[in-house]
Design a protein around this motif. Structure first.
Motif, PDB file in Angstrom:
ATOM      1  N   ASN A  71       0.747  -1.322  -0.026  1.00 44.97           N
ATOM      2  CA  ASN A  71       0.073  -0.091  -0.283  1.00 44.97           C
ATOM      3  C   ASN A  71       0.598   1.233   0.012  1.00 44.97           C
ATOM      4  O   ASN A  71       0.263   2.587  -0.440  1.00 44.97           O
ATOM      5  CB  ASN A  71      -0.806   0.027   1.086  1.00 44.97           C
ATOM      6  CG  ASN A  71      -1.981  -1.209   0.992  1.00 44.97           C
ATOM      7  OD1 ASN A  71      -2.775  -0.986  -0.067  1.00 44.97           O
ATOM      8  ND2 ASN A  71      -1.837  -1.871   1.961  1.00 44.97           N
ATOM      9  N   TRP A  72       1.757   1.315   0.360  1.00 47.04           N
ATOM     10  CA  TRP A  72       2.545   2.411   0.446  1.00 47.04           C
ATOM     11  C   TRP A  72       3.990   2.463  -0.232  1.00 47.04           C
ATOM     12  O   TRP A  72       4.857   1.542  -0.724  1.00 47.04           O
ATOM     13  CB  TRP A  72       2.958   2.696   1.915  1.00 47.04           C
ATOM     14  CG  TRP A  72       1.849   2.808   2.958  1.00 47.04           C
ATOM     15  CD1 TRP A  72       0.919   3.010   2.569  1.00 47.04           C
ATOM     16  CD2 TRP A  72       2.351   3.071   4.715  1.00 47.04           C
ATOM     17  NE1 TRP A  72       0.869   3.615   3.925  1.00 47.04           N
ATOM     18  CE2 TRP A  72       1.051   2.666   4.952  1.00 47.04           C
ATOM     19  CE3 TRP A  72       3.040   2.469   5.170  1.00 47.04           C
ATOM     20  CZ2 TRP A  72       0.929   2.849   6.364  1.00 47.04           C
ATOM     21  CZ3 TRP A  72       3.004   2.132   6.460  1.00 47.04           C
ATOM     22  CH2 TRP A  72       1.785   2.257   7.561  1.00 47.04           C
ATOM     23  N   ASP A  73       4.283   3.362  -1.181  1.00 46.23           N
ATOM     24  CA  ASP A  73       4.735   3.830  -1.618  1.00 46.23           C
ATOM     25  C   ASP A  73       6.149   3.446  -1.709  1.00 46.23           C
ATOM     26  O   ASP A  73       6.935   3.810  -0.567  1.00 46.23           O
ATOM     27  CB  ASP A  73       5.085   5.060  -2.827  1.00 46.23           C
ATOM     28  CG  ASP A  73       4.193   4.916  -4.157  1.00 46.23           C
ATOM     29  OD1 ASP A  73       4.005   4.157  -4.356  1.00 46.23           O
ATOM     30  OD2 ASP A  73       3.297   6.222  -4.184  1.00 46.23           O
ATOM     31  N   GLY A  74       7.878   2.956  -2.080  1.00 42.11           N
ATOM     32  CA  GLY A  74       8.707   2.501  -1.769  1.00 42.11           C
ATOM     33  C   GLY A  74       8.892   1.396  -0.391  1.00 42.11           C
ATOM     34  O   GLY A  74       9.414   1.079  -0.304  1.00 42.11           O
ATOM     35  N   GLY A  76       7.853  -1.590  -0.632  1.00 39.97           N
ATOM     36  CA  GLY A  76       7.720  -2.870  -1.969  1.00 39.97           C
ATOM     37  C   GLY A  76       8.401  -4.190  -1.593  1.00 39.97           C
ATOM     38  O   GLY A  76       8.156  -5.022  -1.227  1.00 39.97           O
TER      39      GLY A  76
END
Length: 159
Positions: A71-74, A76
């Protein structure tokens, strides 16, 4: 198809779990968290024991990592890490809970040589509440291995 980097990260996470697990077992479960783990070193009187809270807590941490990774960029990279950690947890549960402690009666007649070696290392841990603290690649001190060789007592066998 998964990228080779993703697979490599999952494999590294799986491998790194053994020393991390050994450290947590040594310094948390036989330290500040012994009040929960103590139940595991006693005869099992009911289906669940206080020590079963540990995998619940570890799964919650991994699920938070999955949530962040999806759900959060960076973040992954936490997804393949979570896959590796989950695979290790499944292997640990199969060896420790199912095979060694017979919690599901899947291996009524032990006949897996590698698992029997791990069961012997775990028997030594239960005999002395000392090393080895790891599960899938346990390091048994030579002195404890020799000492355990002189006893037939097996704290893993249900009375």
């Amino acid at each position: 198809m998964l990228a080779p980097t993703t697979i490599l990260i999952a494999i590294v996470a799986f491998v790194m779990m053994e020393p991390l697990t050994a450290a947590i077992h040594r310094w948390v479960m036989h330290g500040i968290g012994e009040f929960l783990h103590r139940s595991h070193h006693r005869p099992m009187l009911q289906r669940f024991e206080a020590n079963d809270w540990y995998p619940v807590m570890f799964a919650a941490i991994v699920n938070l990592g999955f949530f962040a990774g999806f759900n959060w960029d960076g973040f992954g990279v936490l997804v393949p890490v979570g896959i590796g950690v989950t695979a290790y947890g499944a292997a640990y549960a199969l060896v420790h809970d199912v095979y060694i402690h017979g919690r599901l009666n899947w291996f009524a007649n032990r006949q897996v040589a590698t698992f029997d070696r791990l069961a012997e290392a775990h028997r030594i841990h239960h005999l002395y509440s000392a090393a080895p603290y790891g599960m899938l690649a346990p390091v048994v001190p030579a002195a404890l291995r020799e000492r355990a060789g002189h006893t037939t007592r097996n704290p893993l066998v249900k009375a």
